[in-house]
Scaffold this active site. Structure first.
Site, PDB file in Angstrom:
ATOM      1  N   ASP A 483       0.912   0.243  12.223  1.00 49.30           N
ATOM      2  CA  ASP A 483       0.413   0.214  10.838  1.00 49.30           C
ATOM      3  C   ASP A 483      -0.948   0.895  10.733  1.00 49.30           C
ATOM      4  O   ASP A 483      -1.637   1.127  11.744  1.00 49.30           O
ATOM      5  CB  ASP A 483       0.324  -1.251  10.376  1.00 49.30           C
ATOM      6  CG  ASP A 483       0.620  -1.398   8.892  1.00 49.30           C
ATOM      7  OD1 ASP A 483       0.429  -0.428   8.141  1.00 49.30           O
ATOM      8  OD2 ASP A 483       1.027  -2.505   8.480  1.00 49.30           O
ATOM      9  N   ASP A 553       5.619  -0.842   0.686  1.00 50.25           N
ATOM     10  CA  ASP A 553       5.513  -2.309   0.742  1.00 50.25           C
ATOM     11  C   ASP A 553       6.252  -2.943  -0.428  1.00 50.25           C
ATOM     12  O   ASP A 553       6.447  -4.157  -0.458  1.00 50.25           O
ATOM     13  CB  ASP A 553       4.041  -2.731   0.705  1.00 50.25           C
ATOM     14  CG  ASP A 553       3.390  -2.649   2.082  1.00 50.25           C
ATOM     15  OD1 ASP A 553       4.113  -2.420   3.063  1.00 50.25           O
ATOM     16  OD2 ASP A 553       2.152  -2.815   2.168  1.00 50.25           O
TER      17      ASP A 553
HETATM   18  C1  GLA Z   1       0.858  -3.601   5.732  1.00 48.04           C
HETATM   19  C2  GLA Z   1       2.324  -3.347   5.973  1.00 48.04           C
HETATM   20  C3  GLA Z   1       3.111  -4.610   5.761  1.00 48.04           C
HETATM   21  C4  GLA Z   1       2.597  -5.670   6.707  1.00 48.04           C
HETATM   22  C5  GLA Z   1       1.096  -5.874   6.515  1.00 48.04           C
HETATM   23  C6  GLA Z   1       0.539  -6.792   7.579  1.00 48.04           C
HETATM   24  O1  GLA Z   1       0.595  -3.897   4.400  1.00 48.04           O
HETATM   25  O2  GLA Z   1       2.788  -2.314   5.158  1.00 48.04           O
HETATM   26  O3  GLA Z   1       4.492  -4.391   5.963  1.00 48.04           O
HETATM   27  O4  GLA Z   1       2.874  -5.291   8.031  1.00 48.04           O
HETATM   28  O5  GLA Z   1       0.392  -4.654   6.571  1.00 48.04           O
HETATM   29  O6  GLA Z   1      -0.822  -7.026   7.439  1.00 48.04           O
END
Ligand code: GLA
Length: 748
Positions: A483, A553
């Site tokens: 990420d 997301d």
């Molecule tokens: C980002 C990712 C999510 C999740 C969060 C965790 O927003 O896109 O899918 O993994 O971080 O903090």
């Protein structure tokens, strides 16, 4: 939505249904040829021809890019265009494959440099070339100084997609500062009836397909953020004509393989010529090249389709799967995964994860992924990033017991990491406050309470590689969700000289790539997902080193229809992760059935991100049934040919996608109804890309066809007569599998 529009769209689809499209499986070798008499280079590959010449002043001048020409067609020697007026020199009116800024150039240059003596003029002339297999390399040199540029053209014989890049070489005895460096300029035939498609968005609202007429002037697609960004994606498609559609018309498209700040400019110049130039973003950019050193640009891929933007996408999908992704040319289908993020947030611990893992295994999940919260003092997003030790309160015996449990359930184990970031509240930052991007004495702007580690620094790069290597060597981890949850600010690098600091725009991304490359080499079975708060780092550069991406997301299944539609213009469903999450969705508070959520996600690489602790026995049964059905079609969905039959965009009440296996022995149809109105039946769906002579048996995955529909019919029936789907109500979905039942007894 107006029903009439949909019907018209569907009619347009039928009208072109019989048209032949490029056969993606037919492999013709690429042909690269230099005609010494005319001094014209000609590339033939896939269904396209690309040509440019060494013109009368020794510059590289585009000649042709489009539908494949006859092998007997010859191009005359290439001549510069005349001065258009005293205001527009020949340099600026003559298209150029790779123009240096100099000699009266007013259109976008590919390369702009400055020398220590104040000279900033650069005029590049052809010197020599080599042709080796599918690769053409051309050397250019400045007319006076020993500044050389090597242009690379790597041709994919199957799709006709060309990868273009440049290597800038300083063979002078003084440093040269590069101010702008593109990978390539693509030139299209002169015209005023072009339109540009591009992808725009924001966090949780990525992949909006935009379309606008190309008018005089420049349209800039870019990221100044240090990484690819959610706002624009480095992809474009240009269509010609008044009414281009999904399956017909000329389309030129391209994608830049770079995960740092980038720019693509689309320009209609004063003579109505179209140029697309792409590479490093020149904003805040400068790269000092010492004598004897060189700078390689990213690769800018370009392709051409004679069968509309639908075929352009299929060519790109095929190219990505067979030439770009780490497992190319034959990537294994994405396993069905479970991810705990939406169920548990940061609240992960051994017992909770094991309970979820048991439930996930019971519905047929193949990979269990633990998300954020397992490391350092990570209770929320205020602390812990940078401290990559397993949290002893949450996992007193390390990760091993959980990983063993996941393995005993027949799944492999994946883990979330965010290696490039640090919370100021972390041991790492307390020890190394100088490791982040910063300008001395200036504030450090936080995003989600975190700062960006300067990966361009060798010590930071080694730390990041080191902790990941340690994690992977001590635990049986098959998958990393990598990420990256903010963009850059104050991008200073105080440890190096002021005139070297802007190299951060190149060195950061290269070090990221080198870490990924080294980890993959050391752990060949490791798979990686690129995530950046959803789809903030999706491009052909990162896709060369990761197996899949997280598009957004936003997991609302209805929003996802549009997100996924936009995504597939540029990227394959085979890399597009799509989770089934809880209802109502956190994003829109919209309620949908579990079956609807599954069908939305089954158009890509299926995952489940719901809180399984709250599911009823019926929901487990539905999930099990649909995951079983998905496994029977996933090869077709992920690696087949995608037809976007009805788009969910522009307020459409329905949307339909179809995927056809490359050998045409299977097809899958997904249909969605947003909201029934006035009692109209679901518009008839006309399939595409089937073998017209084969007989296909239809099996329902969810919902049914209209009463009286045949269970077996020819490809021409499903394409010509069409499919009547039995859907009424709001947020309804149906899906069908078509299997070629004549395959065993015939030769087609
Ligand atoms: C980002 C990712 C999510 C999740 C969060 C965790 O927003 O896109 O899918 O993994 O971080 O903090």
């Amino acid at each position: 939505m107006k029903l009439q529009t949909v019907v018209l769209n569907v009619v347009a689809v039928v009208a072109s249904a019989g048209m032949c499209t490029t056969s993606l499986t037919a492999q013709k070798p690429a042909d690269i040829h230099f005609d010494a008499a005319s001094k014209v280079f000609r590339i033939d590959a896939g269904d396209m021809t690309y040509a440019f010449g060494v013109n009368n002043v020794d510059e590289l001048q585009p000649v042709y890019w489009g539908q494949q020409l006859s092998r007997t067609d010859k191009f005359p020697p290439t001549l510069t265009k005349p001065e258009a007026a005293s205001f527009d020199s020949s340099t600026t009116t003559t298209p150029n494959e790779y123009a240096g800024w100099g000699g009266g150039l007013y259109v976008e240059p590919a390369l702009k440099v400055s020398y220590p003596d104040g000279n900033r003029d650069l005029v590049l002339h052809y010197v020599s070339h080599t042709i080796k297999g599918d690769e053409l390399t051309i050397t250019l040199k400045d007319i006076e100084r020993n500044l050389f540029v090597e242009l690379h053209y790597k041709v994919d014989p199957e799709t006709g997609i060309i990868g273009r890049s440049a290597v800038i070489m300083n063979k002078t005895s003084a440093p040269v500062t590069i101010k702008e460096a593109a990978a390539a300029t693509w030139s299209l035939p002169r015209g005023t009836d072009y339109s540009l498609r591009y992808l725009a968005g924001r966090w949780a609202g990525e992949w909006n397909l935009e379309k606008q007429a190309i008018r005089p002037g420049e349209t800039v697609l870019e990221s100044k953020r240090g990484s690819t960004g959610h706002q624009n994606n480095p992809w474009f498609a240009i269509e010609r004509g008044e009414h281009p559609d999904e399956e017909s018309g000329d389309v030129w498209f391209g994608a830049l393989a770079w995960s740092g700040s980038w720019r693509i400019t689309v320009e209609q110049d004063q003579l109505q010529q179209i140029r697309v130039t792409g590479g490093f973003n020149p904003f805040d950019f400068s790269y000092k090249l010492l004598p004897g050193k060189e700078l390689a640009t990213p690769v800018f891929y370009g392709g051409y389709s004679h069968h509309g933007v639908g075929e352009a996408s299929r060519l790109l999908h095929r190219f990505e799967l067979t030439k770009i992704v780490p497992q190319a040319p034959d990537p294994r289908p994405r396993p069905v995964l479970y991810n705990s993020w939406e169920a548990t947030g940061f609240d992960v611990n051994q017992a909770g994860q094991e309970a979820l893992a048991e439930k996930a295994a019971s519905i047929g999940v193949e990979r269990f992924v633990m998300d954020d919260g397992w490391f350092g003092q990570r209770k929320n997003d205020h602390a812990g990033l940078g401290d990559w030790y397993v949290n002893p309160q949450k996992f007193p015996n390390g990760l091993k017991p959980l990983i063993d449990k996941v393995h005993s359930l027949g799944m492999d184990f994946g883990l979330w990491v965010e290696p490039e970031m640090v919370n100021p509240d972390s041991d790492l930052y307390r020890k190394h406050p100088d490791w982040v991007l910063n300008f001395t004495g200036r504030p450090r702007t936080e995003g989600r309470n975190q700062l960006v580690l300067n990966l361009a620094r060798k010590d930071v790069r080694d730390y990041v590689y080191g902790f990941l290597d340690n994690l992977l060597s001590h635990n049986q981890i098959s998958f990393l969700k990598w990420d990256y949850n903010r963009n850059w600010s104050e991008p200073g690098w105080p440890a190096v000289a002021p005139d070297e600091q802007q190299a951060v725009y190149v060195d950061y991304t290269r070090n990221l790539y080198s870490i990924l490359r080294e980890l993959r080499a050391k752990y060949p079975h490791l798979e990686i997902e690129s995530c950046s708060g959803g789809g903030g780092r999706v491009d052909l550069g990162i896709l060369g080193l990761t197996d899949e991406v997280w598009p957004s997301d936003n997991t609302d299944p209805f929003d996802r229809l549009r997100i996924q539609d936009g995504f597939t213009y540029a990227y394959s469903p085979g890399v597009m992760m799509a989770w089934v999450t809880d209802s109502p969705s956190w994003m829109n508070n919209r309620s949908t059935s579990l079956e609807y959520r599954f069908l939305s996600s089954m158009q890509g690489s299926l995952g489940v991100g719901a809180n399984l602790n709250k599911w009823t026995p019926e929901e487990f049964e539905t999930a099990k049934r649909l995951i079983t059905a998905y496994k029977q079609v996933r090869e077709t969905v992920q690696h087949g040919s995608l037809y976007r039959l009805v788009s969910p965009r522009d307020g459409s009440e329905i949307s339909v996608t179809e995927s056809v296996a490359l050998n045409k022995n299977q097809a899958v149809l997904f249909t969605f109804l947003h909201s029934s109105q006035m009692g109209y039946p679901f518009p008839r769906v006309y399939m595409r890309g089937l073998d017209p002579k084969a007989d296909y048996r239809v099996t329902s995955i969810a919902a049914s066809m209209a009463k009286g529909s045949p269970t077996v019919a020819s490809g021409s029936y499903w394409m010509g007569h069409g499919v009547d789907v039995n859907l009424r109500g709001d947020f309804q979905a149906a899906a069908f599998r078509f299997d070629d039942v004549s395959a065993a007894n015939s030769s087609h």
